[in-house]
Design a protein around this motif. Structure first.
Motif, PDB file in Angstrom:
ATOM      1  N   VAL A 114      93.846 -41.309  65.478  1.00  0.00           N
ATOM      2  CA  VAL A 114      92.713 -41.598  66.348  1.00  0.00           C
ATOM      3  C   VAL A 114      93.140 -41.156  67.738  1.00  0.00           C
ATOM      4  N   CYS A 115      92.399 -40.222  68.307  1.00  0.00           N
ATOM      5  CA  CYS A 115      92.812 -39.679  69.597  1.00  0.00           C
ATOM      6  C   CYS A 115      91.601 -39.320  70.438  1.00  0.00           C
ATOM      7  N   GLY A 116      91.859 -38.984  71.684  1.00  0.00           N
ATOM      8  CA  GLY A 116      90.821 -38.554  72.598  1.00  0.00           C
ATOM      9  C   GLY A 116      90.816 -37.050  72.722  1.00  0.00           C
ATOM     10  N   GLY A 117      89.655 -36.522  73.042  1.00  0.00           N
ATOM     11  CA  GLY A 117      89.540 -35.086  73.243  1.00  0.00           C
ATOM     12  C   GLY A 117      88.205 -34.569  72.750  1.00  0.00           C
ATOM     13  N   SER A 118      88.126 -33.266  72.650  1.00  0.00           N
ATOM     14  CA  SER A 118      86.940 -32.610  72.117  1.00  0.00           C
ATOM     15  C   SER A 118      87.034 -32.642  70.599  1.00  0.00           C
ATOM     16  N   PRO A 119      86.094 -33.314  69.907  1.00  0.00           N
ATOM     17  CA  PRO A 119      86.199 -33.419  68.448  1.00  0.00           C
ATOM     18  C   PRO A 119      86.362 -32.061  67.749  1.00  0.00           C
ATOM     19  N   ALA A 120      85.499 -31.096  68.058  1.00  0.00           N
ATOM     20  CA  ALA A 120      85.600 -29.794  67.398  1.00  0.00           C
ATOM     21  C   ALA A 120      86.925 -29.123  67.736  1.00  0.00           C
ATOM     22  N   GLY A 121      87.342 -29.221  68.981  1.00  0.00           N
ATOM     23  CA  GLY A 121      88.595 -28.595  69.395  1.00  0.00           C
ATOM     24  C   GLY A 121      89.801 -29.145  68.660  1.00  0.00           C
ATOM     25  N   VAL A 122      89.877 -30.462  68.527  1.00  0.00           N
ATOM     26  CA  VAL A 122      91.018 -31.080  67.835  1.00  0.00           C
ATOM     27  C   VAL A 122      90.982 -30.733  66.349  1.00  0.00           C
ATOM     28  N   ILE A 123      89.811 -30.829  65.733  1.00  0.00           N
ATOM     29  CA  ILE A 123      89.693 -30.502  64.304  1.00  0.00           C
ATOM     30  C   ILE A 123      90.120 -29.056  64.060  1.00  0.00           C
ATOM     31  N   LEU A 124      89.603 -28.130  64.851  1.00  0.00           N
ATOM     32  CA  LEU A 124      89.928 -26.713  64.652  1.00  0.00           C
ATOM     33  C   LEU A 124      91.400 -26.423  64.916  1.00  0.00           C
ATOM     34  N   ARG A 125      91.995 -27.109  65.891  1.00  0.00           N
ATOM     35  CA  ARG A 125      93.437 -26.910  66.139  1.00  0.00           C
ATOM     36  C   ARG A 125      94.235 -27.287  64.900  1.00  0.00           C
ATOM     37  N   LEU A 126      93.923 -28.437  64.315  1.00  0.00           N
ATOM     38  CA  LEU A 126      94.645 -28.877  63.108  1.00  0.00           C
ATOM     39  C   LEU A 126      94.418 -27.920  61.942  1.00  0.00           C
ATOM     40  N   LEU A 127      93.185 -27.470  61.770  1.00  0.00           N
ATOM     41  CA  LEU A 127      92.884 -26.543  60.679  1.00  0.00           C
ATOM     42  C   LEU A 127      93.585 -25.209  60.872  1.00  0.00           C
ATOM     43  N   ASN A 128      93.636 -24.721  62.113  1.00  0.00           N
ATOM     44  CA  ASN A 128      94.287 -23.439  62.385  1.00  0.00           C
ATOM     45  C   ASN A 128      95.802 -23.512  62.234  1.00  0.00           C
ATOM     46  N   GLU A 129      96.356 -24.712  62.302  1.00  0.00           N
ATOM     47  CA  GLU A 129      97.790 -24.872  62.054  1.00  0.00           C
ATOM     48  C   GLU A 129      98.094 -24.729  60.568  1.00  0.00           C
ATOM     49  N   GLY A 130      97.049 -24.665  59.748  1.00  0.00           N
ATOM     50  CA  GLY A 130      97.227 -24.441  58.318  1.00  0.00           C
ATOM     51  C   GLY A 130      97.659 -25.657  57.527  1.00  0.00           C
ATOM     52  N   ARG A 131      97.425 -26.825  58.075  1.00  0.00           N
ATOM     53  CA  ARG A 131      97.896 -28.033  57.411  1.00  0.00           C
ATOM     54  C   ARG A 131      96.938 -28.547  56.348  1.00  0.00           C
ATOM     55  N   PHE A 132      95.687 -28.036  56.314  1.00  0.00           N
ATOM     56  CA  PHE A 132      94.691 -28.590  55.397  1.00  0.00           C
ATOM     57  C   PHE A 132      93.981 -27.499  54.613  1.00  0.00           C
ATOM     58  N   ASP A 133      93.583 -27.838  53.374  1.00  0.00           N
ATOM     59  CA  ASP A 133      92.885 -26.911  52.490  1.00  0.00           C
ATOM     60  C   ASP A 133      91.370 -27.108  52.537  1.00  0.00           C
ATOM     61  N   LEU A 134      90.936 -28.278  53.019  1.00  0.00           N
ATOM     62  CA  LEU A 134      89.521 -28.619  53.059  1.00  0.00           C
ATOM     63  C   LEU A 134      89.306 -29.642  54.160  1.00  0.00           C
ATOM     64  N   VAL A 135      88.188 -29.530  54.854  1.00  0.00           N
ATOM     65  CA  VAL A 135      87.818 -30.553  55.834  1.00  0.00           C
ATOM     66  C   VAL A 135      86.466 -31.116  55.422  1.00  0.00           C
ATOM     67  N   VAL A 136      86.367 -32.441  55.492  1.00  0.00           N
ATOM     68  CA  VAL A 136      85.131 -33.151  55.190  1.00  0.00           C
ATOM     69  C   VAL A 136      84.660 -33.792  56.475  1.00  0.00           C
ATOM     70  N   LEU A 137      83.416 -33.520  56.851  1.00  0.00           N
ATOM     71  CA  LEU A 137      82.860 -34.174  58.025  1.00  0.00           C
ATOM     72  C   LEU A 137      81.389 -34.468  57.793  1.00  0.00           C
ATOM     73  N   GLY A 138      80.837 -35.248  58.688  1.00  0.00           N
ATOM     74  CA  GLY A 138      79.448 -35.666  58.521  1.00  0.00           C
ATOM     75  C   GLY A 138      78.528 -35.032  59.526  1.00  0.00           C
ATOM     76  N   ARG A 139      77.274 -35.094  59.202  1.00  0.00           N
ATOM     77  CA  ARG A 139      76.242 -34.675  60.143  1.00  0.00           C
ATOM     78  C   ARG A 139      75.260 -35.824  60.239  1.00  0.00           C
ATOM     79  N   HIS A 140      74.731 -36.010  61.401  1.00  0.00           N
ATOM     80  CA  HIS A 140      73.766 -37.082  61.611  1.00  0.00           C
ATOM     81  C   HIS A 140      72.398 -36.613  61.154  1.00  0.00           C
ATOM     82  N   GLY A 141      71.646 -37.488  60.537  1.00  0.00           N
ATOM     83  CA  GLY A 141      70.321 -37.142  60.051  1.00  0.00           C
ATOM     84  C   GLY A 141      69.302 -37.126  61.161  1.00  0.00           C
ATOM     85  N   ARG A 142      69.367 -36.131  62.017  1.00  0.00           N
ATOM     86  CA  ARG A 142      68.449 -36.059  63.156  1.00  0.00           C
ATOM     87  C   ARG A 142      67.368 -35.006  62.954  1.00  0.00           C
ATOM     88  N   GLY A 143      67.177 -34.557  61.735  1.00  0.00           N
ATOM     89  CA  GLY A 143      66.149 -33.557  61.481  1.00  0.00           C
ATOM     90  C   GLY A 143      66.700 -32.153  61.575  1.00  0.00           C
TER      91      GLY A 143
END
Length: 159
Positions: free
Chosen positions: A85-114
């Motif tokens: 749990v950390c502070g920062g830009s959500p997309a930026g932190v997620i993409l940094r971790l993914l670009n480090e090659g540590r994960f094979d899949l990312v699961v995230l949610g979208r809000h039902g705003r239409g």
């Protein structure tokens, strides 16, 4: 196929079911489960009114979120390899971790705003979908507008 899954949630009560469904999916895949929650720091003015430094207030908030996620994970009965749990830009932190090659899949949610706001440019979901070096699974967030949702069948009626 998927050995390490990152379940990324926000502070909106852990994306209304995305946390639980994401870790359950990773378990079904036989993958390691890693949970990430990134919070954007609040504007400094809000916390200065309270008489505390912005950093102190934000750190307390992050610790509270961390505790609530731990409690939610205990209820899932799924072994989680890591929780960050950390502070920062959500997309930026997620993409940094993914670009480090540590994960094979990312699961995230979208809000039902239409449809108009679902994948609007600039949203975390949109940025991760556009830039992720691995597959991205986007789950709809369940909320009070979701009626009759059965998680096992995955069918529900939206009003």
């Amino acid at each position: 196929m998927y050995r390490r899954v990152l379940v990324a949630v926000d502070g909106c009560e852990f994306n209304h079911g995305v946390l639980e469904r994401g870790v359950e999916l990773a378990e079904l895949l036989g993958a390691e489960v890693h949970v990430l929650c990134v919070q954007e720091p609040p504007p400094a003015l809000q916390t200065q009114i309270l008489g505390e430094t912005p950093r102190e207030v934000f750190e307390e908030h992050l610790e509270e979120v961390r505790s609530r996620i731990r409690e939610a994970l205990e209820g899932c009965g799924v072994r989680v390899e890591s929780l960050e749990v950390c502070g920062g830009s959500p997309a930026g932190v997620i993409l940094r971790l993914l670009n480090e090659g540590r994960f094979d899949l990312v699961v995230l949610g979208r809000h039902g705003r239409g449809l108009r706001h679902r994948f609007r440019p600039g949203s975390t979901t949109h940025r991760v979908l556009a830039c992720a070096p691995c597959p991205v699974l986007v789950l709809p967030c369940m909320d009070e507008k979701t009626i009759g949702m059965d998680r096992k069948e995955g069918v529900g009626e939206r009003v």
